[in-house]
Motif scaffolding. Sequence first.
Motif, PDB file in Angstrom:
ATOM      1  N   SER A 211       0.813  -1.215   0.000  1.00 53.79           N
ATOM      2  CA  SER A 211       0.000   0.000   0.000  1.00 53.79           C
ATOM      3  C   SER A 211       0.849   1.268   0.000  1.00 53.79           C
ATOM      4  CB  SER A 211      -0.929   0.013   1.211  1.00 53.79           C
ATOM      5  OG  SER A 211      -0.187  -0.020   2.423  1.00 53.79           O
ATOM      6  N   LYS A 212       2.129   1.136   0.349  1.00 55.21           N
ATOM      7  CA  LYS A 212       3.018   2.298   0.383  1.00 55.21           C
ATOM      8  C   LYS A 212       3.747   2.497  -0.943  1.00 55.21           C
ATOM      9  CE  LYS A 212       3.735   1.956   5.370  1.00 55.21           C
ATOM     10  NZ  LYS A 212       4.727   1.826   6.477  1.00 55.21           N
ATOM     11  N   ASN A 213       3.509   1.584  -1.871  1.00 54.13           N
ATOM     12  CA  ASN A 213       4.115   1.718  -3.184  1.00 54.13           C
ATOM     13  C   ASN A 213       3.577   2.964  -3.885  1.00 54.13           C
ATOM     14  OD1 ASN A 213       3.791   1.043  -6.311  1.00 54.13           O
ATOM     15  ND2 ASN A 213       5.608  -0.038  -5.542  1.00 54.13           N
ATOM     16  N   LYS A 214       4.424   3.641  -4.628  1.00 51.47           N
ATOM     17  CA  LYS A 214       4.036   4.898  -5.269  1.00 51.47           C
ATOM     18  C   LYS A 214       2.879   4.704  -6.248  1.00 51.47           C
ATOM     19  CE  LYS A 214       5.912   8.886  -7.742  1.00 51.47           C
ATOM     20  NZ  LYS A 214       7.137   9.496  -8.346  1.00 51.47           N
ATOM     21  N   VAL A 215       2.940   3.630  -7.043  1.00 47.83           N
ATOM     22  CA  VAL A 215       1.867   3.366  -8.012  1.00 47.83           C
ATOM     23  C   VAL A 215       0.542   3.122  -7.289  1.00 47.83           C
ATOM     24  CG1 VAL A 215       1.066   1.797  -9.807  1.00 47.83           C
ATOM     25  CG2 VAL A 215       3.478   2.450  -9.708  1.00 47.83           C
ATOM     26  N   ALA A 216       0.580   2.320  -6.206  1.00 45.91           N
ATOM     27  CA  ALA A 216      -0.630   2.034  -5.435  1.00 45.91           C
ATOM     28  C   ALA A 216      -1.209   3.307  -4.836  1.00 45.91           C
ATOM     29  CB  ALA A 216      -0.325   1.018  -4.343  1.00 45.91           C
ATOM     30  N   ARG A 217      -0.342   4.174  -4.351  1.00 41.23           N
ATOM     31  CA  ARG A 217      -0.813   5.433  -3.750  1.00 41.23           C
ATOM     32  C   ARG A 217      -1.467   6.331  -4.796  1.00 41.23           C
ATOM     33  NH1 ARG A 217       3.770   7.631   0.539  1.00 41.23           N
ATOM     34  NH2 ARG A 217       3.421   6.027   2.148  1.00 41.23           N
ATOM     35  N   VAL A 218      -0.840   6.435  -5.962  1.00 39.53           N
ATOM     36  CA  VAL A 218      -1.392   7.293  -7.022  1.00 39.53           C
ATOM     37  C   VAL A 218      -2.749   6.770  -7.475  1.00 39.53           C
ATOM     38  CG1 VAL A 218      -1.073   8.068  -9.400  1.00 39.53           C
ATOM     39  CG2 VAL A 218       0.856   8.121  -7.802  1.00 39.53           C
ATOM     40  N   LEU A 219      -2.840   5.447  -7.696  1.00 40.01           N
ATOM     41  CA  LEU A 219      -4.108   4.861  -8.117  1.00 40.01           C
ATOM     42  C   LEU A 219      -5.203   5.069  -7.068  1.00 40.01           C
ATOM     43  CD1 LEU A 219      -2.957   1.479  -9.729  1.00 40.01           C
ATOM     44  CD2 LEU A 219      -3.876   3.499 -10.895  1.00 40.01           C
TER      45      LEU A 219
END
Length: 280
Positions: A211-219
Amino acid sequence: MGKQTEKTGSDQIEADEGRGGSSASNPSVDPSSPHDAKAACEENPKENPFVEFATELKAQIFHNQGFLKIDYFTMFWLFVAGSVIGLTVETIYHAIVFGGWESRAGLVWGPFSPIYGSGAVLLTLFLNRYYHSHNLVIFLVSMVVGSAIEYVTSWGMETFWGAIAWDYTGTFGSIQGRTNFFFGMMWGMLGLVWVRIIMPVVKRVFSHVDSKNKVARVLTVLMTLFMAANIVCTCLALDRESQRMANIPATDPIQKFCDDVFPDSYLQARFQNMTVTAKK
Protein backbone atom coordinates in the motif's frame (compact mmCIF):
# COMPACT_ATOMS: atom_id res chain seq x y z
CA MET A 1 14.76 -47.19 59.13
CA GLY A 2 11.56 -45.34 58.16
CA LYS A 3 12.72 -42.18 59.92
CA GLN A 4 16.00 -42.29 58.08
CA THR A 5 14.21 -42.58 54.73
CA GLU A 6 11.93 -39.65 55.54
CA LYS A 7 14.84 -37.51 56.52
CA THR A 8 16.70 -38.40 53.36
CA GLY A 9 13.69 -37.40 51.22
CA SER A 10 13.46 -34.04 53.01
CA ASP A 11 17.15 -33.43 52.54
CA GLN A 12 16.78 -34.28 48.85
CA ILE A 13 14.00 -31.68 48.37
CA GLU A 14 16.06 -29.02 50.13
CA ALA A 15 19.01 -29.89 47.92
CA ASP A 16 16.87 -29.55 44.80
CA GLU A 17 15.65 -26.14 45.93
CA GLY A 18 19.20 -25.09 46.59
CA ARG A 19 20.08 -25.94 42.98
CA GLY A 20 17.35 -23.64 41.67
CA GLY A 21 14.56 -26.24 41.46
CA SER A 22 11.04 -25.68 42.71
CA SER A 23 8.29 -27.82 44.14
CA ALA A 24 6.08 -26.94 41.14
CA SER A 25 8.57 -28.44 38.67
CA ASN A 26 9.60 -31.33 40.89
CA PRO A 27 7.97 -34.64 40.02
CA SER A 28 7.79 -35.48 43.73
CA VAL A 29 5.15 -32.78 44.27
CA ASP A 30 1.65 -34.20 44.35
CA PRO A 31 -0.56 -31.97 42.11
CA SER A 32 -3.67 -33.36 43.81
CA SER A 33 -2.63 -31.81 47.10
CA PRO A 34 -4.52 -28.52 47.73
CA HIS A 35 -1.40 -26.92 49.15
CA ASP A 36 0.75 -27.97 46.20
CA ALA A 37 -1.92 -26.95 43.62
CA LYS A 38 -2.17 -23.51 45.19
CA ALA A 39 1.59 -23.11 45.08
CA ALA A 40 1.67 -24.21 41.43
CA CYS A 41 -0.97 -21.64 40.45
CA GLU A 42 0.86 -18.90 42.30
CA GLU A 43 4.12 -19.72 40.56
CA ASN A 44 2.51 -20.27 37.13
CA PRO A 45 -0.73 -18.19 37.03
CA LYS A 46 -1.55 -19.20 33.42
CA GLU A 47 -2.52 -22.62 34.72
CA ASN A 48 -5.36 -21.04 36.68
CA PRO A 49 -8.44 -21.37 34.41
CA PHE A 50 -9.95 -18.10 35.63
CA VAL A 51 -6.76 -16.15 35.00
CA GLU A 52 -6.39 -17.80 31.60
CA PHE A 53 -9.99 -16.93 30.66
CA ALA A 54 -9.57 -13.31 31.77
CA THR A 55 -6.34 -13.01 29.80
CA GLU A 56 -7.96 -14.43 26.68
CA LEU A 57 -11.00 -12.15 27.02
CA LYS A 58 -8.79 -9.09 27.44
CA ALA A 59 -6.77 -10.08 24.39
CA GLN A 60 -9.91 -10.42 22.27
CA ILE A 61 -11.33 -7.07 23.36
CA PHE A 62 -8.24 -4.90 23.48
CA HIS A 63 -5.47 -6.62 21.54
CA ASN A 64 -7.17 -8.60 18.79
CA GLN A 65 -6.21 -6.89 15.54
CA GLY A 66 -8.77 -8.86 13.57
CA PHE A 67 -8.47 -10.98 10.48
CA LEU A 68 -7.82 -8.08 8.07
CA LYS A 69 -5.76 -4.98 8.56
CA ILE A 70 -8.13 -2.04 8.95
CA ASP A 71 -6.79 1.02 7.14
CA TYR A 72 -8.01 3.43 4.46
CA PHE A 73 -6.30 1.59 1.60
CA THR A 74 -7.94 -1.74 2.44
CA MET A 75 -11.38 -0.32 3.22
CA PHE A 76 -11.49 1.90 0.14
CA TRP A 77 -10.67 -0.87 -2.30
CA LEU A 78 -13.10 -3.17 -0.51
CA PHE A 79 -15.76 -0.51 -1.11
CA VAL A 80 -14.90 -0.31 -4.81
CA ALA A 81 -14.76 -4.09 -5.27
CA GLY A 82 -17.98 -4.59 -3.29
CA SER A 83 -19.76 -1.97 -5.38
CA VAL A 84 -18.79 -3.71 -8.63
CA ILE A 85 -19.34 -7.31 -7.52
CA GLY A 86 -22.62 -6.47 -5.79
CA LEU A 87 -23.98 -4.75 -8.89
CA THR A 88 -22.94 -7.71 -11.05
CA VAL A 89 -24.66 -10.25 -8.77
CA GLU A 90 -27.83 -8.16 -8.51
CA THR A 91 -28.02 -7.71 -12.28
CA ILE A 92 -27.64 -11.45 -12.89
CA TYR A 93 -30.16 -12.25 -10.13
CA HIS A 94 -32.72 -9.90 -11.66
CA ALA A 95 -32.19 -11.36 -15.12
CA ILE A 96 -32.70 -14.92 -13.86
CA VAL A 97 -35.65 -14.28 -11.55
CA PHE A 98 -37.56 -11.61 -13.46
CA GLY A 99 -36.19 -12.07 -16.96
CA GLY A 100 -34.47 -9.45 -19.10
CA TRP A 101 -31.59 -7.15 -18.35
CA GLU A 102 -32.07 -3.95 -16.40
CA SER A 103 -29.59 -1.29 -15.37
CA ARG A 104 -29.20 -1.58 -11.60
CA ALA A 105 -26.40 0.98 -11.31
CA GLY A 106 -26.27 3.16 -8.23
CA LEU A 107 -24.04 5.98 -9.51
CA VAL A 108 -24.12 8.13 -12.64
CA TRP A 109 -20.79 6.77 -13.91
CA GLY A 110 -19.33 3.28 -13.91
CA PRO A 111 -20.52 -0.18 -12.80
CA PHE A 112 -20.98 0.71 -9.17
CA SER A 113 -23.69 0.12 -6.57
CA PRO A 114 -22.51 1.88 -3.41
CA ILE A 115 -24.95 0.08 -1.13
CA TYR A 116 -22.99 -3.13 -1.69
CA GLY A 117 -19.68 -1.34 -1.29
CA SER A 118 -20.87 0.12 2.00
CA GLY A 119 -22.10 -3.31 3.01
CA ALA A 120 -18.69 -4.85 2.31
CA VAL A 121 -16.95 -2.24 4.45
CA LEU A 122 -19.44 -2.37 7.33
CA LEU A 123 -19.58 -6.17 7.40
CA THR A 124 -15.79 -6.25 7.52
CA LEU A 125 -15.65 -3.69 10.34
CA PHE A 126 -18.31 -5.50 12.37
CA LEU A 127 -17.12 -9.07 11.76
CA ASN A 128 -13.35 -8.62 11.49
CA ARG A 129 -12.72 -9.42 15.16
CA TYR A 130 -15.22 -12.27 15.26
CA TYR A 131 -14.13 -14.35 12.29
CA HIS A 132 -13.49 -17.20 14.76
CA SER A 133 -17.07 -17.05 16.08
CA HIS A 134 -19.87 -19.53 15.44
CA ASN A 135 -21.53 -19.33 12.02
CA LEU A 136 -24.87 -18.49 13.64
CA VAL A 137 -23.35 -15.42 15.30
CA ILE A 138 -21.87 -14.24 12.01
CA PHE A 139 -25.18 -14.87 10.23
CA LEU A 140 -27.26 -12.91 12.75
CA VAL A 141 -24.86 -9.96 12.93
CA SER A 142 -24.72 -9.81 9.12
CA MET A 143 -28.51 -9.98 8.92
CA VAL A 144 -28.94 -7.04 11.31
CA VAL A 145 -26.16 -4.93 9.78
CA GLY A 146 -27.28 -5.56 6.18
CA SER A 147 -30.93 -4.84 6.95
CA ALA A 148 -29.95 -1.63 8.71
CA ILE A 149 -27.90 -0.53 5.69
CA GLU A 150 -30.82 -1.26 3.37
CA TYR A 151 -33.31 0.57 5.57
CA VAL A 152 -31.16 3.67 6.12
CA THR A 153 -30.27 3.88 2.41
CA SER A 154 -33.92 3.63 1.36
CA TRP A 155 -34.96 6.22 3.94
CA GLY A 156 -32.18 8.64 2.93
CA MET A 157 -32.90 8.39 -0.80
CA GLU A 158 -36.60 9.02 -0.31
CA THR A 159 -36.13 11.78 2.26
CA PHE A 160 -33.48 13.82 0.47
CA TRP A 161 -34.15 13.14 -3.22
CA GLY A 162 -37.63 11.66 -3.38
CA ALA A 163 -36.12 8.52 -4.95
CA ILE A 164 -37.48 5.02 -4.40
CA ALA A 165 -35.24 2.23 -5.68
CA TRP A 166 -37.08 -0.68 -4.01
CA ASP A 167 -40.33 -1.24 -2.15
CA TYR A 168 -41.01 -4.44 -0.21
CA THR A 169 -44.43 -3.41 1.04
CA GLY A 170 -46.70 -6.44 1.44
CA THR A 171 -43.86 -8.97 1.68
CA PHE A 172 -43.15 -11.10 4.75
CA GLY A 173 -41.30 -9.22 7.49
CA SER A 174 -41.41 -5.92 5.61
CA ILE A 175 -40.34 -2.86 7.62
CA GLN A 176 -42.03 0.13 5.99
CA GLY A 177 -41.22 -1.41 2.62
CA ARG A 178 -37.52 -0.57 3.07
CA THR A 179 -36.32 -4.05 4.00
CA ASN A 180 -37.86 -7.43 4.72
CA PHE A 181 -37.15 -10.84 6.21
CA PHE A 182 -36.09 -12.49 2.95
CA PHE A 183 -33.43 -9.91 2.11
CA GLY A 184 -32.35 -9.91 5.74
CA MET A 185 -31.66 -13.63 5.31
CA MET A 186 -29.80 -12.83 2.10
CA TRP A 187 -27.61 -10.37 4.01
CA GLY A 188 -26.96 -13.04 6.63
CA MET A 189 -25.87 -15.54 3.99
CA LEU A 190 -23.75 -12.87 2.31
CA GLY A 191 -22.03 -12.21 5.63
CA LEU A 192 -21.20 -15.89 6.03
CA VAL A 193 -19.80 -16.09 2.50
CA TRP A 194 -17.91 -12.86 3.10
CA VAL A 195 -16.23 -14.04 6.30
CA ARG A 196 -15.60 -17.68 5.40
CA ILE A 197 -14.71 -17.38 1.72
CA ILE A 198 -14.10 -13.81 0.56
CA MET A 199 -12.12 -12.38 3.48
CA PRO A 200 -9.42 -15.09 3.30
CA VAL A 201 -9.07 -14.38 -0.44
CA VAL A 202 -8.92 -10.64 0.21
CA LYS A 203 -6.24 -11.18 2.84
CA ARG A 204 -4.11 -13.22 0.43
CA VAL A 205 -4.51 -10.60 -2.30
CA PHE A 206 -3.59 -7.69 -0.04
CA SER A 207 -0.60 -9.60 1.31
CA HIS A 208 0.91 -9.23 -2.17
CA VAL A 209 0.10 -5.52 -2.45
CA ASP A 210 2.32 -2.85 -0.98
CA SER A 211 0.00 0.00 0.00
CA LYS A 212 3.02 2.30 0.38
CA ASN A 213 4.11 1.72 -3.18
CA LYS A 214 4.04 4.90 -5.27
CA VAL A 215 1.87 3.37 -8.01
CA ALA A 216 -0.63 2.03 -5.43
CA ARG A 217 -0.81 5.43 -3.75
CA VAL A 218 -1.39 7.29 -7.02
CA LEU A 219 -4.11 4.86 -8.12
CA THR A 220 -5.81 5.13 -4.73
CA VAL A 221 -5.79 8.93 -4.83
CA LEU A 222 -7.11 9.08 -8.40
CA MET A 223 -9.82 6.51 -7.73
CA THR A 224 -10.79 8.30 -4.52
CA LEU A 225 -11.24 11.57 -6.40
CA PHE A 226 -13.25 9.84 -9.10
CA MET A 227 -15.55 8.05 -6.65
CA ALA A 228 -16.04 11.23 -4.62
CA ALA A 229 -17.01 13.16 -7.76
CA ASN A 230 -19.23 10.26 -8.84
CA ILE A 231 -21.13 10.21 -5.55
CA VAL A 232 -21.49 14.00 -5.39
CA CYS A 233 -22.71 14.24 -9.00
CA THR A 234 -25.19 11.42 -8.39
CA CYS A 235 -26.66 13.24 -5.41
CA LEU A 236 -26.87 16.53 -7.35
CA ALA A 237 -28.36 14.83 -10.42
CA LEU A 238 -31.10 13.09 -8.43
CA ASP A 239 -31.89 16.28 -6.54
CA ARG A 240 -32.14 18.22 -9.78
CA GLU A 241 -34.35 15.55 -11.39
CA SER A 242 -36.73 15.89 -8.46
CA GLN A 243 -36.72 19.68 -8.94
CA ARG A 244 -37.47 19.36 -12.64
CA MET A 245 -40.47 17.19 -11.86
CA ALA A 246 -41.74 20.01 -9.66
CA ASN A 247 -41.14 22.48 -12.55
CA ILE A 248 -38.43 24.34 -10.63
CA PRO A 249 -36.21 26.18 -13.16
CA ALA A 250 -32.43 26.09 -13.04
CA THR A 251 -31.13 29.23 -11.32
CA ASP A 252 -27.43 28.50 -10.75
CA PRO A 253 -24.51 26.94 -12.67
CA ILE A 254 -24.76 23.62 -10.83
CA GLN A 255 -28.43 23.16 -11.70
CA LYS A 256 -27.75 24.09 -15.33
CA PHE A 257 -24.83 21.63 -15.41
CA CYS A 258 -27.13 18.86 -14.16
CA ASP A 259 -29.76 19.74 -16.78
CA ASP A 260 -27.18 19.54 -19.56
CA VAL A 261 -25.16 16.50 -18.44
CA PHE A 262 -27.81 14.48 -16.59
CA PRO A 263 -31.20 15.06 -18.26
CA ASP A 264 -34.21 12.93 -17.38
CA SER A 265 -33.64 10.60 -20.32
CA TYR A 266 -30.10 9.79 -19.13
CA LEU A 267 -31.10 9.21 -15.50
CA GLN A 268 -34.14 7.08 -16.38
CA ALA A 269 -32.00 4.86 -18.59
CA ARG A 270 -29.27 4.71 -15.97
CA PHE A 271 -31.48 4.04 -12.93
CA GLN A 272 -34.18 1.87 -14.45
CA ASN A 273 -35.22 0.44 -11.08
CA MET A 274 -35.60 3.87 -9.47
CA THR A 275 -38.62 6.14 -9.24
CA VAL A 276 -38.08 9.83 -8.48
CA THR A 277 -40.92 12.02 -7.22
CA ALA A 278 -41.32 15.79 -7.39
CA LYS A 279 -39.34 17.70 -4.79
CA LYS A 280 -41.63 19.27 -2.20
